[in-house]
Design a protein around this motif. Structure first.
Motif, PDB file in Angstrom:
ATOM      1  N   MET A   1       0.855  -1.147   0.114  1.00  0.00           N
ATOM      2  CA  MET A   1       0.065  -0.120  -0.103  1.00  0.00           C
ATOM      3  C   MET A   1       0.873   1.134  -0.033  1.00  0.00           C
ATOM      4  SD  MET A   1      -3.069   0.997   2.654  1.00  0.00           S
ATOM      5  CE  MET A   1      -3.824   2.552   2.616  1.00  0.00           C
ATOM      6  N   ASP A   2       0.627   2.185  -0.791  1.00  0.00           N
ATOM      7  CA  ASP A   2       1.259   3.421  -1.130  1.00  0.00           C
ATOM      8  C   ASP A   2       1.061   4.097   0.336  1.00  0.00           C
ATOM      9  OD1 ASP A   2       2.627   5.619  -1.766  1.00  0.00           O
ATOM     10  OD2 ASP A   2       1.985   5.545  -3.656  1.00  0.00           O
ATOM     11  N   GLN A   3       2.003   4.591   0.977  1.00  0.00           N
ATOM     12  CA  GLN A   3       2.142   5.578   2.079  1.00  0.00           C
ATOM     13  C   GLN A   3       2.877   6.674   1.921  1.00  0.00           C
ATOM     14  OE1 GLN A   3       2.568   3.303   5.889  1.00  0.00           O
ATOM     15  NE2 GLN A   3       3.407   1.626   4.315  1.00  0.00           N
ATOM     16  N   ARG A   4       3.012   7.292   0.668  1.00  0.00           N
ATOM     17  CA  ARG A   4       3.816   8.316   0.427  1.00  0.00           C
ATOM     18  C   ARG A   4       3.373   9.743   1.146  1.00  0.00           C
ATOM     19  NH1 ARG A   4       4.218   8.280  -5.989  1.00  0.00           N
ATOM     20  NH2 ARG A   4       1.815   7.884  -5.537  1.00  0.00           N
ATOM     21  N   ARG A   5       3.997  10.489   1.644  1.00  0.00           N
ATOM     22  CA  ARG A   5       3.768  11.803   2.298  1.00  0.00           C
ATOM     23  C   ARG A   5       5.220  12.617   1.771  1.00  0.00           C
ATOM     24  NH1 ARG A   5       2.669  12.939   7.878  1.00  0.00           N
ATOM     25  NH2 ARG A   5       2.021  14.753   7.174  1.00  0.00           N
ATOM     26  N   ILE A   6       4.758  13.578   0.819  1.00  0.00           N
ATOM     27  CA  ILE A   6       5.712  14.233   0.137  1.00  0.00           C
ATOM     28  C   ILE A   6       5.420  15.474  -0.087  1.00  0.00           C
ATOM     29  CG2 ILE A   6       7.219  14.368  -2.060  1.00  0.00           C
ATOM     30  CD1 ILE A   6       6.582  11.376  -2.099  1.00  0.00           C
ATOM     31  N   LEU A   7       6.440  16.358   0.307  1.00  0.00           N
ATOM     32  CA  LEU A   7       6.018  18.037   0.058  1.00  0.00           C
ATOM     33  C   LEU A   7       7.136  18.361  -0.568  1.00  0.00           C
ATOM     34  CD1 LEU A   7       4.113  20.342   0.597  1.00  0.00           C
ATOM     35  CD2 LEU A   7       5.627  20.952   2.722  1.00  0.00           C
ATOM     36  N   LEU A   8       6.941  19.001  -2.073  1.00  0.00           N
ATOM     37  CA  LEU A   8       8.036  19.490  -2.748  1.00  0.00           C
ATOM     38  C   LEU A   8       7.725  20.928  -3.268  1.00  0.00           C
ATOM     39  CD1 LEU A   8       7.812  16.457  -5.500  1.00  0.00           C
ATOM     40  CD2 LEU A   8       9.374  16.657  -3.175  1.00  0.00           C
ATOM     41  N   CYS A   9       8.451  21.573  -2.649  1.00  0.00           N
ATOM     42  CA  CYS A   9       8.255  23.211  -2.769  1.00  0.00           C
ATOM     43  C   CYS A   9       9.353  23.650  -4.099  1.00  0.00           C
ATOM     44  CB  CYS A   9       8.780  23.862  -1.429  1.00  0.00           C
ATOM     45  SG  CYS A   9       7.875  23.477   0.005  1.00  0.00           S
ATOM     46  N   SER A  10       8.872  24.673  -4.530  1.00  0.00           N
ATOM     47  CA  SER A  10       9.720  25.076  -5.607  1.00  0.00           C
ATOM     48  C   SER A  10      10.995  25.804  -5.243  1.00  0.00           C
ATOM     49  CB  SER A  10       8.834  26.068  -6.679  1.00  0.00           C
ATOM     50  OG  SER A  10       9.665  26.602  -7.495  1.00  0.00           O
ATOM     51  N   SER A  11      10.699  26.647  -4.129  1.00  0.00           N
ATOM     52  CA  SER A  11      11.972  27.319  -3.857  1.00  0.00           C
ATOM     53  C   SER A  11      11.688  27.841  -2.196  1.00  0.00           C
ATOM     54  CB  SER A  11      11.870  28.702  -4.681  1.00  0.00           C
ATOM     55  OG  SER A  11      10.474  29.339  -4.204  1.00  0.00           O
ATOM     56  N   SER A  12      12.926  28.232  -1.982  1.00  0.00           N
ATOM     57  CA  SER A  12      13.192  28.854  -0.469  1.00  0.00           C
ATOM     58  C   SER A  12      12.683  30.278  -0.068  1.00  0.00           C
ATOM     59  CB  SER A  12      14.628  28.567   0.134  1.00  0.00           C
ATOM     60  OG  SER A  12      15.474  29.198  -0.522  1.00  0.00           O
ATOM     61  N   LYS A  13      12.615  30.751  -1.327  1.00  0.00           N
ATOM     62  CA  LYS A  13      12.386  32.167  -1.170  1.00  0.00           C
ATOM     63  C   LYS A  13      11.295  32.313  -2.486  1.00  0.00           C
ATOM     64  CE  LYS A  13      15.144  35.409  -0.194  1.00  0.00           C
ATOM     65  NZ  LYS A  13      16.453  36.376  -0.038  1.00  0.00           N
ATOM     66  N   VAL A  14      10.474  33.632  -2.109  1.00  0.00           N
ATOM     67  CA  VAL A  14       9.605  34.059  -3.611  1.00  0.00           C
ATOM     68  C   VAL A  14       9.699  35.593  -3.209  1.00  0.00           C
ATOM     69  CG1 VAL A  14       7.706  33.945  -2.062  1.00  0.00           C
ATOM     70  CG2 VAL A  14       7.464  34.217  -4.547  1.00  0.00           C
ATOM     71  N   ALA A  15      10.058  36.275  -4.439  1.00  0.00           N
ATOM     72  CA  ALA A  15      10.352  37.693  -4.490  1.00  0.00           C
ATOM     73  C   ALA A  15      11.173  38.002  -3.347  1.00  0.00           C
ATOM     74  CB  ALA A  15       8.884  38.467  -4.495  1.00  0.00           C
ATOM     75  N   ASP A  16      10.894  38.837  -2.615  1.00  0.00           N
ATOM     76  CA  ASP A  16      11.843  39.723  -1.668  1.00  0.00           C
ATOM     77  C   ASP A  16      11.553  38.956  -0.344  1.00  0.00           C
ATOM     78  OD1 ASP A  16      13.067  41.232  -3.413  1.00  0.00           O
ATOM     79  OD2 ASP A  16      11.479  42.665  -3.131  1.00  0.00           O
ATOM     80  N   SER A  17      10.957  37.832  -0.040  1.00  0.00           N
ATOM     81  CA  SER A  17      10.726  37.355   1.067  1.00  0.00           C
ATOM     82  C   SER A  17      11.906  36.852   1.904  1.00  0.00           C
ATOM     83  CB  SER A  17      10.015  35.756   1.027  1.00  0.00           C
ATOM     84  OG  SER A  17      10.593  34.807   0.283  1.00  0.00           O
ATOM     85  N   ASP A  18      11.887  36.531   3.127  1.00  0.00           N
ATOM     86  CA  ASP A  18      12.954  36.005   3.859  1.00  0.00           C
ATOM     87  C   ASP A  18      13.324  34.524   3.588  1.00  0.00           C
ATOM     88  OD1 ASP A  18      13.139  38.270   5.423  1.00  0.00           O
ATOM     89  OD2 ASP A  18      11.661  37.804   7.128  1.00  0.00           O
ATOM     90  N   TYR A  19      14.075  34.001   3.844  1.00  0.00           N
ATOM     91  CA  TYR A  19      14.753  32.460   3.558  1.00  0.00           C
ATOM     92  C   TYR A  19      13.745  31.702   4.298  1.00  0.00           C
ATOM     93  CZ  TYR A  19      17.636  28.310   3.495  1.00  0.00           C
ATOM     94  OH  TYR A  19      17.967  27.193   3.116  1.00  0.00           O
ATOM     95  N   LEU A  20      13.148  30.786   3.463  1.00  0.00           N
ATOM     96  CA  LEU A  20      12.227  29.639   3.998  1.00  0.00           C
ATOM     97  C   LEU A  20      10.712  30.291   4.215  1.00  0.00           C
ATOM     98  CD1 LEU A  20      14.380  27.135   5.963  1.00  0.00           C
ATOM     99  CD2 LEU A  20      13.813  26.972   3.495  1.00  0.00           C
ATOM    100  N   GLU A  21      10.758  31.524   4.166  1.00  0.00           N
ATOM    101  CA  GLU A  21       9.201  32.066   4.287  1.00  0.00           C
ATOM    102  C   GLU A  21       8.192  31.400   3.721  1.00  0.00           C
ATOM    103  OE1 GLU A  21       6.847  36.229   3.937  1.00  0.00           O
ATOM    104  OE2 GLU A  21       8.883  36.352   4.348  1.00  0.00           O
ATOM    105  N   PRO A  22       8.151  31.010   2.173  1.00  0.00           N
ATOM    106  CA  PRO A  22       7.274  30.346   1.713  1.00  0.00           C
ATOM    107  C   PRO A  22       7.141  28.931   1.986  1.00  0.00           C
ATOM    108  CG  PRO A  22       8.902  30.687   0.059  1.00  0.00           C
ATOM    109  CD  PRO A  22       9.402  31.384   1.220  1.00  0.00           C
ATOM    110  N   VAL A  23       8.120  28.298   2.530  1.00  0.00           N
ATOM    111  CA  VAL A  23       8.295  26.843   2.905  1.00  0.00           C
ATOM    112  C   VAL A  23       7.591  26.602   4.220  1.00  0.00           C
ATOM    113  CG1 VAL A  23       9.623  24.970   3.496  1.00  0.00           C
ATOM    114  CG2 VAL A  23      10.087  26.505   1.606  1.00  0.00           C
ATOM    115  N   ILE A  24       7.855  27.437   5.271  1.00  0.00           N
ATOM    116  CA  ILE A  24       7.308  27.227   6.724  1.00  0.00           C
ATOM    117  C   ILE A  24       5.796  27.089   7.029  1.00  0.00           C
ATOM    118  CG2 ILE A  24       7.282  28.261   8.908  1.00  0.00           C
ATOM    119  CD1 ILE A  24      10.161  29.634   8.502  1.00  0.00           C
ATOM    120  N   PRO A  25       4.732  27.959   5.979  1.00  0.00           N
ATOM    121  CA  PRO A  25       3.612  27.316   6.302  1.00  0.00           C
ATOM    122  C   PRO A  25       3.130  26.179   5.634  1.00  0.00           C
ATOM    123  CG  PRO A  25       3.888  29.799   5.622  1.00  0.00           C
ATOM    124  CD  PRO A  25       5.008  29.017   5.299  1.00  0.00           C
TER     125      PRO A  25
END
Length: 238
Positions: free
Chosen positions: A1-25
């Motif tokens: 049985m497939d148990q995959r739990r995967i989160l693939l984020c495009s980037s660690s930042k977007v525009a002028d965001s802080d580092y990992l700001e788009p990833v943390i939420p």
């Protein structure tokens, strides 16, 4: 049985965001009560693995996570098998894959994810989740044993996707590069995701998180990949 739990984020930042700001939420929502993260720093080239791990920890620890670098483990394969969650950072995809291959950690990562250990990546860390790294944007600064990647999902990835072409620019655009891939591998889909977005996979369900659509390149066609809607059909490679 497939148990995959995967989160693939495009980037660690977007525009002028802080580092990992788009990833943390996404990380908070996806991992919930998980606190201990095993961080894979092998994509980092411009800084030491210790410094890279400390940089990530500085951003994540205020949100209740603890971060341990895989490079610090005496038995890395065991650390992967026993991890509460695995986080793979961005940097150079070729260097990342080469290190995983040299340390014989590809199979342990695959087995851990198949057993249900959450996998989170951004940029290069997302790229290696695909079938191969042939659609990375990175320069091949080292030569891995092969381009075959973790194959956690049945498609290629292209993080940091952009269709912007600067005025006066005469190099190949991203779309042209992906068209070249389609010319030699027309049946293999490439999911191109914009900065600030992420693919969330739970078992056989997948959604593109964020406020921007992505695209699928396959068979000479560019198809829209709608955000915040069910795109699970691509987990079957179609």
């Amino acid at each position: 049985m497939d148990q995959r739990r995967i989160l693939l984020c495009s980037s660690s930042k977007v525009a002028d965001s802080d580092y990992l700001e788009p990833v943390i939420p996404h990380l908070q929502q996806y991992l919930g009560a998980t606190e201990e993260l095993l961080f894979v720093p092998f994509a980092g080239v411009g800084m030491s693995y210790d410094d890279y791990t400390a940089k990530v920890a500085a951003q994540l620890e205020p949100h209740g996570f603890t971060v341990t670098g895989l490079h610090q483990a005496q038995r890395p394969a065991e650390a992967i098998a026993n991890a509460a969650a695995i986080v793979v950072g961005g940097g150079n995809t070729f260097h990342l894959l080469a290190q995983l291959q040299q340390q014989q950690l590809v199979a342990p990562l695959q087995h851990a994810v198949a057993a249900g250990v959450p996998y989170v990546g951004w940029s290069a860390g997302s790229n290696i989740a695909g079938l191969s790294i042939r659609t990375t944007n990175d320069m091949p600064i080292v030569e891995p044993e092969s381009f075959s990647a973790l194959a956690l999902v049945p498609f290629q990835l292209n993080p940091h996707y952009s269709d912007y072409q600067p005025p006066g620019f005469h190099g190949e655009t991203r779309d042209q590069r992906l068209a070249e891939f389609m010319a030699v591998a027309p049946e293999t889909p490439v999911l191109a995701i914009r900065e600030g977005t992420a693919l969330q996979i739970d078992n056989e369900q997948m959604v593109l998180l964020g406020n921007q659509d992505g695209f699928v390149f396959q068979g000479g066609h560019k198809l829209q990949l709608p955000c915040n809607s069910d795109i699970s059909s691509w987990l079957a490679g179609k």
